[in-house]
Design an enzyme around this catalytic site. Structure first.
Site, short mmCIF file in Angstrom:
data_model
loop_
_atom_site.label_atom_id
_atom_site.label_comp_id
_atom_site.label_asym_id
_atom_site.label_seq_id
_atom_site.Cartn_x
_atom_site.Cartn_y
_atom_site.Cartn_z
N LYS A 167 -34.57 -5.35 -19.60
CA LYS A 167 -33.28 -4.95 -20.17
C LYS A 167 -32.11 -5.36 -19.29
CE LYS A 167 -34.66 -1.03 -23.06
NZ LYS A 167 -34.51 0.43 -23.31
N CYS A 175 -35.90 10.11 -28.09
CA CYS A 175 -35.55 9.38 -29.31
C CYS A 175 -36.80 8.91 -30.05
CB CYS A 175 -34.70 8.16 -28.98
SG CYS A 175 -33.11 8.53 -28.23
#
Length: 252
Positions: free
Chosen positions: A83, A186
Site C-alpha cells: 500500500k 470493516c
C-alpha cells in the site's frame, strides 16, 4: 517559494489566515500518516496536494480488491502491491514536488517512537486500538499533536489531541486502554465508502490548521458523524487527571 509554487498554492496564499507565511510552514512540515487505507487515502492526498513538504506513509499491508471501494490512494493495477508503494505513486502524481517516505511495516517500538519524534503532526488513520494507543503514548512522550479518526458502517469520528498543550486530553483519556471496548472491523461490518473520505479529509484539514496555526482545531472536542442521517454532533472532552498515560504532563 519559487514562481511555480506561488502559482500552485495561490488559492491558499489568498486566504489571509494562511498567506505566504502559512504556506511556507506547510512546505517545511513533516507529517506522519499511520495507515494508507480508507482514512489515510484522502488525508494523505489532501496533504500532498496542499504542499506538505515531507509525508511519511506507514502501512504494512498490500492492496486487496476489497480495498478499492473506498481506499482511493489505490487502483486495480495496484492489487497485490504494498500500500505504501501504491500510495506513494499516487501522491507523486498529485504533486511531484512532494517528498514521500514510506514505511512498509506496522510501526511499533523504537521505530514508532523515532517517527513520532521527527514529525510536526501525526495522523492516526489506523484501524485497531493497539496501534492507536501506541501512537498516543508516543505522541504524549514527545508532545506532538495527534489527529485521530475512525470510520465504520455509517459512523465516523475525529478529534485532535494537541499534546503540546498542558491541558489537552490524550486518546487514553477518551478510550482508556484495557477498557471493555468492542473492536469492529470493516471486513465484518462494512463501511460506507464516502464516510472514509469525509473523516480522512477532516483529519487533513485539522492537520493543516495545526501546521499553520490558524482557526480553532478539534482539540478538546470529539466530532461524531451519523452518515446515514448526515448529522454531526460535537462532544467536549476533558483531560483525565488520573490518566495512566498523560497524568503529570506539563507539570514542573
Amino acid at each position: 517559494m519559487n514562481d511555480d509554487q506561488l502559482l500552485r498554492y495561490s488559492r491558499h496564499i489568498l486566504l489571509p489566515e494562511i498567506g505566504v507565511e502559512g504556506q511556507e510552514a506547510i512546505l517545511g512540515a513533516r507529517v506522519l500518516v499511520v495507515g494508507a487505507g480508507g482514512l489515510g487515502s484522502p488525508a494523505a492526498m489532501y496533504l500532498a496536494a496542499a504542499g506538505v513538504g515531507t509525508l511519511v506513509l506507514c502501512d504494512g499491508d498490500t492492496v486487496d480488491l476489497t480495498n478499492l471501494q473506498r481506499q482511493i490512494l489505490h487502483s486495480a493495477e495496484g492489487v497485490g502491491r504494498l500500500k505504501v508503494e501504491s500510495g506513494r505513486d499516487t501522491l507523486l502524481r498529485l504533486n511531484p514536488f512532494a517528498r514521500v517516505e514510506t514505511v512498509a511495516e506496522r510501526l511499533e517500538g523504537h521505530a514508532l517512537d523515532a517517527q513520532v519524534a521527527a514529525a510536526d503532526v501525526v495522523l492516526d488513520c489506523s484501524d485497531n486500538f493497539a496501534t492507536r494507543h501506541a501512537i498516543n503514548r508516543a505522541c504524549v512522550r514527545h508532545c506532538k499533536p495527534l489527529v485521530s479518526g475512525a470510520a465504520i458502517r455509517f459512523d465516523g469520528q475525529v478529534s485532535v489531541f494537541d499534546l503540546r498543550q498542558a491541558e489537552s486530553p490524550c486518546y487514553h483519556c477518551l478510550f482508556p486502554e484495557g477498557q471493555e471496548v468492542e473492536e469492529i472491523r470493516c471486513a465484518v461490518m462494512g463501511v460506507f465508502a464516502p464516510l472514509t473520505g469525509i473523516i480522512g479529509a477532516t483529519q487533513a484539514a485539522e492537520a493543516l490548521k495545526l501546521l499553520v496555526g490558524c482557526g480553532t482545531t478539534l482539540d478538546g472536542r470529539l466530532l461524531l458523524l451519523d452518515g446515514l442521517g448526515m448529522e454531526w454532533r460535537s462532544v467536549t472532552l476533558g483531560r483525565d487527571p488520573g490518566c495512566a498515560v498523560c497524568a503529570g504532563r506539563g507539570e514542573a
